[in-house]
Enzyme design. Structure first.
Site, PDB file in Angstrom:
ATOM      1  CG  ASP A  21      -1.728   1.230   1.393  1.00  0.00           C
ATOM      2  OD1 ASP A  21      -1.851   1.968   0.395  1.00  0.00           O
ATOM      3  OD2 ASP A  21      -2.256   1.469   2.505  1.00  0.00           O
ATOM      4  CG  ASN A  23      -3.260   5.331  -1.127  1.00  0.00           C
ATOM      5  OD1 ASN A  23      -3.344   4.330  -0.425  1.00  0.00           O
ATOM      6  ND2 ASN A  23      -4.184   5.671  -2.008  1.00  0.00           N
ATOM      7  CG  ASP A  25      -6.086   3.136   0.393  1.00  0.00           C
ATOM      8  OD1 ASP A  25      -5.167   2.289   0.460  1.00  0.00           O
ATOM      9  OD2 ASP A  25      -6.763   3.314  -0.644  1.00  0.00           O
ATOM     10  CG  ASP A  29      -1.442   1.940  -3.502  1.00  0.00           C
ATOM     11  OD1 ASP A  29      -0.210   1.717  -3.612  1.00  0.00           O
ATOM     12  OD2 ASP A  29      -1.915   2.627  -2.580  1.00  0.00           O
ATOM     13  CG  ASP A 200     -10.199 -15.459 -15.149  1.00  0.00           C
ATOM     14  OD1 ASP A 200      -9.488 -15.802 -14.192  1.00  0.00           O
ATOM     15  OD2 ASP A 200     -11.441 -15.486 -15.117  1.00  0.00           O
ATOM     16  CD  GLU A 253      -7.778 -19.865 -14.192  1.00  0.00           C
ATOM     17  OE1 GLU A 253      -7.740 -20.093 -12.979  1.00  0.00           O
ATOM     18  OE2 GLU A 253      -8.716 -19.242 -14.729  1.00  0.00           O
ATOM     19  CG  HIS A 326      -5.197 -15.132  -7.680  1.00  0.00           C
ATOM     20  ND1 HIS A 326      -4.524 -15.621  -8.780  1.00  0.00           N
ATOM     21  CD2 HIS A 326      -6.493 -14.998  -8.068  1.00  0.00           C
ATOM     22  CE1 HIS A 326      -5.367 -15.765  -9.790  1.00  0.00           C
ATOM     23  NE2 HIS A 326      -6.567 -15.389  -9.386  1.00  0.00           N
ATOM     24  CG  ASP A 327      -7.577 -18.643  -8.218  1.00  0.00           C
ATOM     25  OD1 ASP A 327      -8.154 -17.731  -7.607  1.00  0.00           O
ATOM     26  OD2 ASP A 327      -7.556 -18.728  -9.454  1.00  0.00           O
TER      27      ASP A 327
HETATM   28  C1  NOJ Z   1      -9.953 -17.796 -12.180  1.00  0.00           C
HETATM   29  C2  NOJ Z   1      -9.328 -16.747 -11.332  1.00  0.00           C
HETATM   30  O1  NOJ Z   1      -7.981 -17.040 -11.124  1.00  0.00           O
HETATM   31  C3  NOJ Z   1     -10.127 -16.687 -10.063  1.00  0.00           C
HETATM   32  O2  NOJ Z   1      -9.512 -15.905  -9.085  1.00  0.00           O
HETATM   33  C4  NOJ Z   1     -11.489 -16.186 -10.407  1.00  0.00           C
HETATM   34  O3  NOJ Z   1     -12.296 -16.189  -9.258  1.00  0.00           O
HETATM   35  C5  NOJ Z   1     -12.142 -17.033 -11.474  1.00  0.00           C
HETATM   36  N1  NOJ Z   1     -11.267 -17.369 -12.537  1.00  0.00           N
HETATM   37  C6  NOJ Z   1     -13.312 -16.306 -12.076  1.00  0.00           C
HETATM   38  O4  NOJ Z   1     -12.843 -15.202 -12.794  1.00  0.00           O
END
Ligand code: NOJ
Length: 552
Positions: A21, A23, A25, A29, A200, A253, A326-327
């Protein structure tokens, strides 16, 4: 095989909300990213992949895009993005964006116009009348994130399809105008200077004609009718034409992907549609159904997946190598050991990064961040785990599901990056938007930087090693001891060189014997996660999560 630039790079993924971050908040960012460009450069990576930076109501933290040609005000603006892009380029770092076009946000202007039948947007989405005089949804499909895959819209008087959350209506790629929009979005960012896209759930964009009922399974019923759908190759070839006009690369993906099917997309040559593909098979060694249903970790299952992809793509296509994003929950907490955080972190790093392919590293992975456990389920944010919890509660009961939710939630990977041992882990001077892992005093980038034996410094070494040793890029792959439940052993061979990678997935001592044709005493140990090197006969007894790499 072509010598494309994306083959010898290492990519670093930024999930912007939790990176840094700038700034105060409490939300990560672009100013924060800018301040860390030297850190990223120092790590040795060559490319950044930004998870979505676009304006979004954040129903799925950016994977629900409201405006494709802008930057979310929480992250900055286009000018600041350009500054980051230039800053990255000045450092020799490429930048790729997330292209999320299976669906938009329901707050996207296109959707708002589509539900009001304003042209040309009327058929931008997948609208249908309900069954039984409109009372029932058009078919039995279930969404991955929120119950049924259809939502009735009062304004239009029809149902729209959403394979993910209600706030993520699926685009209708059968409409040529939608495909033109996608191409315009690609050009917009490529003209600005970005170097490619991570696309995605791109294998979901073509739905079976007639939208027939699906096989009744929880959470994703209907998926056989929209994964690798009838027009997918046609549409991807159109998008490829845009990419071809630029020196860019695209990685798609692809949940539920097998190597056989992947080859239809990524085989090099005239008909290639994507440069690379993210599959999930090696991420399912401790779970089924995309993380929620846990089974004991099976090394054999993991090895099989890696080996199959290495073998099947050989000479035809290029692998992506990753163990976090991130998943998925943090890898040390899954396939490694929090008790042996540094040792298992190094072992896992070498295990995947010494295979053939382009490696991806997810923010915080390089400093060994681990899962978080919050006392109350309401404290979690992830729409995916909330849905799974509700679906599976009926089957497994509340208590077990609470446990499953904690260990499987994507929030495990989305806690703010731990930069220092100071206030808020140095992530923000304000109130962080999400909980910081309480282990930040022990686990943080500052500490990792100052310790020559840290995981961070090992990642740097490994990235350098990949660049300096052609065998990693070009060597053949062969697995040994496929049936071992504790050891993953493979070799890479190139010209007259051989590299043997030995990884232990247990804290127990396991007797390792060099495979036939190897004399360990003649090898040079080039990487490892323990200082001393004991050899006994033509092998050794492994220490917890020990990894050794020998060159012959
Ligand atoms: C795959 C992305 O990596 C995930 O984070 C997202 O929730 C789903 N696709 C839907 O966009």
């Amino acid at each position: 095989m072509d010598n494309k630039w994306y083959k010898d790079i290492c990519v670093y993924q930024i999930w912007p909300r939790s990176f840094c971050d700038g700034n105060g908040d409490g939300i990560g960012d672009l100013e924060g990213v800018y301040s860390k460009l030297d850190y990223i450069k120092d790590l040795g990576v060559d490319c950044i992949w930004f998870s979505p930076l676009y304006p979004s109501p954040n129903a799925d933290f950016g994977y629900d895009i409201a405006d494709y040609k802008n930057i979310h005000p929480e992250y900055g603006d286009l000018e600041l993005f350009k500054k980051v892009l230039d800053g990255a380029h000045e450092r020799g770092i490429k930048v790729i964006m997330d292209l999320v076009v299976n669906h938009t946000s329901d707050e996207c202007d296109w959707f708002q116009k589509s539900r009001r039948r304003i042209e040309p947007y009327t058929d931008y989405y997948i609208w249908r009348k309900g069954r039984d005089g409109g009372k029932k949804p058009p078919n039995n499909w279930l969404s991955m994130f929120e119950g049924g895959a259809w939502e009735y819209d009062e304004v239009r008087g029809e149902y729209y399809l959403h394979v993910f959350a209600k706030k993520q209506p699926d685009l209708n790629h059968d409409n040529p105008k939608v495909r033109e929009e996608v191409k315009e979005i690609m050009k917009f960012w490529l003209d600005m200077g970005v170097d490619g896209f991570r696309e995605d759930v791109i294998t979901f964009i073509s739905k079976k004609e007639g939208l027939p009922n699906g096989f009744p399974i929880p959470s994703a019923c209907g998926m056989e009718h929209y994964i690798n759908g009838p027009h997918i190759h046609e549409y991807l070839k159109e998008y490829r034409e845009v990419a071809k006009q630029y020196d860019c690369f695209c990685v798609g993906e692809a949940p539920m992907m097998t190597p056989e099917t992947a080859l239809k997309y990524i085989t090099e040559g005239e008909n290639q549609e994507l440069d690379l593909m993210f599959h999930f098979q090696h991420m399912e060694a401790d779970c089924i159904m995309m993380d929620f249903i846990h089974v004991p970790f099976s090394l054999i299952r993991m090895k099989k997946a890696f080996t199959r992809w290495q073998n099947m793509l050989k000479g035809k296509a290029w692998n992506t190598l990753y163990i976090e994003n991130h998943d998925h929950p943090r890898i040390i907490s899954r396939y490694g050991s929090e008790a042996y955080r540094t040792e298992s972190g190094k072992m896992l790093a070498a295990m995947y990064m010494l295979q053939q392919g382009t490696p991806f590293i997810y923010q915080g992975q390089e400093i060994g961040m681990t899962n978080i456990s919050l006392p109350d389920l309401d404290m979690y944010e992830d729409v995916f785990v909330k849905n799974n919890y509700n679906v599976f509660k009926k089957i497994f009961g509340k208590k077990r599901c609470e446990h499953l939710a904690r260990i499987s939630t994507r929030d495990n990977a989305r806690t703010p990056v731990q930069w220092t041992g100071g206030e808020n882990a140095g992530f923000t001077t304000g109130k962080p938007w999400f909980y910081i892992n309480p282990n930040y005093k022990e686990v943080n980038a500052e500490k990792e930087m100052s310790d020559p034996h840290s995981l961070l410094n090992f990642y740097k070494k490994l990235i350098r090693f990949r660049k300096e040793n052609e065998i990693v890029l070009k060597g053949d792959y062969k697995e040994y001891y496929e049936n071992s439940k504790n050891l993953y052993v493979y070799e890479r061979t190139y010209n007259n060189q051989r590299m043997l990678v030995i990884c232990s997935f247990t804290e127990k001592g396991v007797a390792f014997e060099a495979p036939k044709g190897y004399d360990l005493s003649k090898g040079v140990k080039v990487l490892g996660n323990y200082e001393s090197e004991h050899i006994c006969g033509n092998g050794f007894k492994t220490r917890p999560y020990e990894m050794r790499v020998y060159m012959f």
